[in-house]
Motif scaffolding. Structure first.
Motif, mmCIF file in Angstrom:
data_model
loop_
_atom_site.group_PDB
_atom_site.id
_atom_site.type_symbol
_atom_site.label_atom_id
_atom_site.label_comp_id
_atom_site.label_asym_id
_atom_site.label_seq_id
_atom_site.Cartn_x
_atom_site.Cartn_y
_atom_site.Cartn_z
ATOM 1 N N THR A 159 0.818 -1.211 0.000
ATOM 2 C CA THR A 159 0.000 0.000 0.000
ATOM 3 C C THR A 159 0.855 1.267 0.000
ATOM 4 O O THR A 159 0.417 2.308 -0.505
ATOM 5 C CB THR A 159 -0.977 0.023 1.194
ATOM 6 O OG1 THR A 159 -0.253 -0.139 2.420
ATOM 7 C CG2 THR A 159 -2.032 -1.068 1.053
ATOM 8 N N TRP A 203 -8.839 5.951 2.410
ATOM 9 C CA TRP A 203 -7.529 6.539 2.657
ATOM 10 C C TRP A 203 -7.454 8.006 2.252
ATOM 11 O O TRP A 203 -6.969 8.857 3.019
ATOM 12 C CB TRP A 203 -6.473 5.724 1.902
ATOM 13 C CG TRP A 203 -5.075 5.845 2.414
ATOM 14 C CD1 TRP A 203 -4.619 6.683 3.396
ATOM 15 C CD2 TRP A 203 -3.951 5.099 1.971
ATOM 16 N NE1 TRP A 203 -3.271 6.495 3.588
ATOM 17 C CE2 TRP A 203 -2.834 5.533 2.733
ATOM 18 C CE3 TRP A 203 -3.759 4.110 1.009
ATOM 19 C CZ2 TRP A 203 -1.561 5.007 2.544
ATOM 20 C CZ3 TRP A 203 -2.489 3.584 0.823
ATOM 21 C CH2 TRP A 203 -1.403 4.023 1.595
ATOM 22 N N ARG A 260 -5.994 -1.003 4.730
ATOM 23 C CA ARG A 260 -4.623 -1.101 4.211
ATOM 24 C C ARG A 260 -4.011 -2.450 4.578
ATOM 25 O O ARG A 260 -3.349 -3.092 3.742
ATOM 26 C CB ARG A 260 -3.759 0.017 4.781
ATOM 27 C CG ARG A 260 -4.018 1.383 4.211
ATOM 28 C CD ARG A 260 -2.963 2.375 4.704
ATOM 29 N NE ARG A 260 -1.614 1.971 4.294
ATOM 30 C CZ ARG A 260 -0.499 2.557 4.707
ATOM 31 N NH1 ARG A 260 -0.561 3.580 5.567
ATOM 32 N NH2 ARG A 260 0.678 2.141 4.277
#
Length: 214
Positions: free
Chosen positions: A3, A129, A170
């Motif tokens: 990630t 995110w 994540r």
């Protein structure tokens, strides 16, 4: 981590989001109420597709913790976030998804239809995110949220609980990426990047108050 690589790859997209007139206006409070209301209506429409994608990920999950997380995230995307929407807009009955909202919703459905856990998870990660990072960054410059016209929005996405949820997603994407071949990782990467593009497009569409051309 995988990630971390994804985040580096979307650096130009994140920069475009930060420099966009909608996000800058959201942060300093200068965003017009009609543009914000447009955004909130479209976001509420988008949440229906987003919640279905999260619920679909729960059906893919073999890990019980993953299953519970996705199921709860799906429910929260409707319950918690729609409470925020309801406090700002009340015209949902007549609302129509914009071209960008429709395209992003269809994209999520297509990633889910791939039947690949990692691809579908990577596709929903930007909505966690990017919002979490943008919310946190805006919090640093917004001042007193009680006096800010969009303080409740900033507060929601800058919330430590949302940051923890982002960390969990994540972790899932990183774990899945470790167990698949490079071709699958590339497809996960493509899904993440494309979803990130749609995040920029969504805010840009709100600034333009996008409508169907015909």
């Amino acid at each position: 981590m995988f990630t971390d690589e994804l985040w580096e790859e979307i650096a130009p997209i994140k920069k475009a989001i930060d420099q966009g007139q909608f996000v800058r206006g959201l942060g300093d409070g200068s965003l017009s109420q009609d543009k914000f209301n447009y955004y909130m209506v479209q976001d509420a429409l988008y949440l229906a597709a987003y919640a279905k994608a999260l619920a679909g990920l729960a059906t893919f999950a073999h890990d019980p913790d993953d299953l519970v997380f996705w199921a709860e995230a799906s429910a929260n995307s409707i319950k918690v976030e729609r409470e925020l929407h309801a406090s700002h807009v009340d015209v949902m009955a007549a609302a129509t998804p914009s071209p960008t909202c429709r395209a992003y919703s269809d994209f999520l459905a297509a990633q889910l239809a791939s039947g690949e856990y990692g691809i579908a998870a990577a596709a929903v990660l930007p909505c966690f995110w990017i919002y979490q990072v943008v919310g946190t960054e805006l919090l640093d410059t917004a001042g007193d949220l009680e006096k800010h016209p969009y303080g409740d929005w900033i507060g929601m996405y800058a919330n430590p609980v949302f940051a923890e949820e982002t960390k969990i997603v994540r972790g899932i994407v990183d774990r899945v990426a470790e167990g698949v071949v490079e071709l699958q990782r590339q497809r996960m990467r493509d899904a993440f990047v494309q979803a990130s593009r749609y995040e920029w497009m969504f805010w840009d569409a709100a600034w333009r108050m996008e409508t169907w051309p015909i």
